[in-house]
Design an enzyme around this catalytic site. Structure first.
Site, PDB file in Angstrom:
ATOM      1  N   GLY A   1     -18.053   1.911  -4.316  1.00  0.00           N
ATOM      2  CA  GLY A   1     -18.964   3.051  -4.241  1.00  0.00           C
ATOM      3  C   GLY A   1     -20.321   2.778  -4.865  1.00  0.00           C
ATOM      4  N   LEU A   2     -20.473   1.659  -5.575  1.00  0.00           N
ATOM      5  CA  LEU A   2     -21.725   1.359  -6.270  1.00  0.00           C
ATOM      6  C   LEU A   2     -22.893   1.230  -5.293  1.00  0.00           C
ATOM      7  CD1 LEU A   2     -22.320   0.812  -9.325  1.00  0.00           C
ATOM      8  CD2 LEU A   2     -22.428  -1.606  -8.724  1.00  0.00           C
TER       9      LEU A   2
ATOM     10  N   TYR B   1       0.836  -1.201   0.000  1.00  0.00           N
ATOM     11  CA  TYR B   1       0.000   0.000   0.000  1.00  0.00           C
ATOM     12  C   TYR B   1       0.873   1.254   0.000  1.00  0.00           C
ATOM     13  CZ  TYR B   1      -4.113  -2.865   1.081  1.00  0.00           C
ATOM     14  OH  TYR B   1      -5.133  -3.789   1.051  1.00  0.00           O
TER      15      TYR B   1
ATOM     16  N   PRO C   1     -16.730  -3.480   0.648  1.00  0.00           N
ATOM     17  CA  PRO C   1     -18.121  -3.723   1.045  1.00  0.00           C
ATOM     18  C   PRO C   1     -19.137  -2.867   0.291  1.00  0.00           C
ATOM     19  CG  PRO C   1     -16.974  -2.460   2.725  1.00  0.00           C
ATOM     20  CD  PRO C   1     -15.930  -2.927   1.757  1.00  0.00           C
TER      21      PRO C   1
END
Length: 330
Positions: free
Chosen positions: A221-222, A53, A217
């Protein structure tokens, strides 16, 4: 905050997991520290990261930000269950990707854990996760390396990420032959819009006593109220969400989801998280807030009780595949 055991272990972790992937690339160090302080203050004790990351030239940066936060003291490290990952190439040479700096060889595991400990400014990692399967390295070699690290006190538990069900079985059978605990958690893509993990991954995790830690989860963003935000001019879908919404059937499905929740006075993002908390085998979803406000929204999901009517409606909008083999046979 509510807590649960991580799989079959005695380790108690929060029902929300703080994901740190945005720390560095999208959220600067000061704001990242503030989010971690707020999360810990709210009772979130399970933090997830990975050695890669920060990405590209900045890979490792996220672990460094967490390490500088630990260095502030105040019991931060002792209160935190820390999980990081190994697999991606961490070679510092920008001109050449050197071999043996990635995957799950005993050599790379040893090298990677030492580097992560240094960046994180700690002497142990609670849950050391394999970020991906390694088709080239036998599990006997992987577990030999992990056993050494456990004996040295550098890691406490091992977990997996993005493993198919059969690899979870292979890994834990190999560990059992060595008299080891084996995998205690599986971090997988799982949400209302992506339920394929229910076919084999989650059943395998339950069978072997692994805690399931869903990532993404809100499905990029959907599931966070994207159409309502567009209509209000607040934010347009981008990246994977925009690509998905270009499909008219997906757009209609998301609209039905938002209409259902609007009817019941529920917020989409909070509902998507709360739904995961009702799923068998799920320890807690990973939330990756870029701001303190996003963290506050996620925290409300822990206390949200979804009615049988809402749960049935969600299943109607986003039907799961069902378990295998029934999902593809009889």
């Amino acid at each position: 905050m509510k807590y649960t055991q991580l799989g079959r272990t005695g380790l108690k972790v929060s029902r929300l997991v703080l994901g740190t992937m945005n720390f560095g690339p999208q959220t600067d160090e000061a704001d990242s520290h503030a989010i971690m302080d707020a999360a810990l203050g709210a009772g979130i004790n399970f933090f997830d990261t990975a050695n890669v990351y920060g990405w590209g030239e900045n890979k490792g940066r996220t672990e460094e930000i967490i390490g500088s936060w630990f260095d502030q003291g105040g019991g931060r490290r002792d209160k935190t269950v820390l999980a990081t990952k190994v697999y991606g190439n961490m070679s510092a040479d920008a001109d050449h990707v050197w071999p043996n700096h990635d995957r799950l060889s005993a050599l790379n595991i040893r090298r990677a854990v030492e580097a992560s400990l240094k960046r994180l400014r700690t002497d142990y990692i609670d849950v050391y996760q394999f970020h991906h399967i390694d088709r080239r390295t036998p599990f006997d070699e992987i577990w030999q390396a992990i056993d050494v690290l456990i004996q040295q006190g550098k890691i406490l538990y091992a977990g997996s990420s993005n493993f198919p069900g059969y690899k979870i079985a292979q890994a834990n059978e190999a560990a059992a032959r060595r008299g080891m605990v084996g995998l205690v958690s599986e971090q997988c893509l799982y949400n209302l819009a992506e339920r394929r993990a229910e076919m084999e991954v989650i059943p395998a995790a339950q069978e072997y006593g692994l805690g399931v830690i869903p990532w993404s989860p809100l499905h990029g963003g959907l599931l966070g109220g994207v159409l309502k935000k567009e209509s209000e001019g607040k934010r347009r879908a981008a990246g994977r969400s925009a690509d998905s919404l270009a499909n008219t059937s997906v757009r209609a499905q998301v609209q039905a989801y938002e209409d259902l929740l609007d009817k019941h006075g529920l917020e989409p993002g909070e509902t998507a998280l709360a739904w995961l908390l009702t799923r068998p085998g799920v320890t807690g979803p990973i939330v990756g807030p870029r701001t303190a406000e996003q963290l506050e929204s996620a925290l409300r999901a822990v206390e949200l009780e979804l009615s049988p009517e809402v749960l049935a409606g969600l299943d109607e909008v986003f039907p799961g595949p069902g378990p295998s083999p029934e999902a593809f046979a009889w």
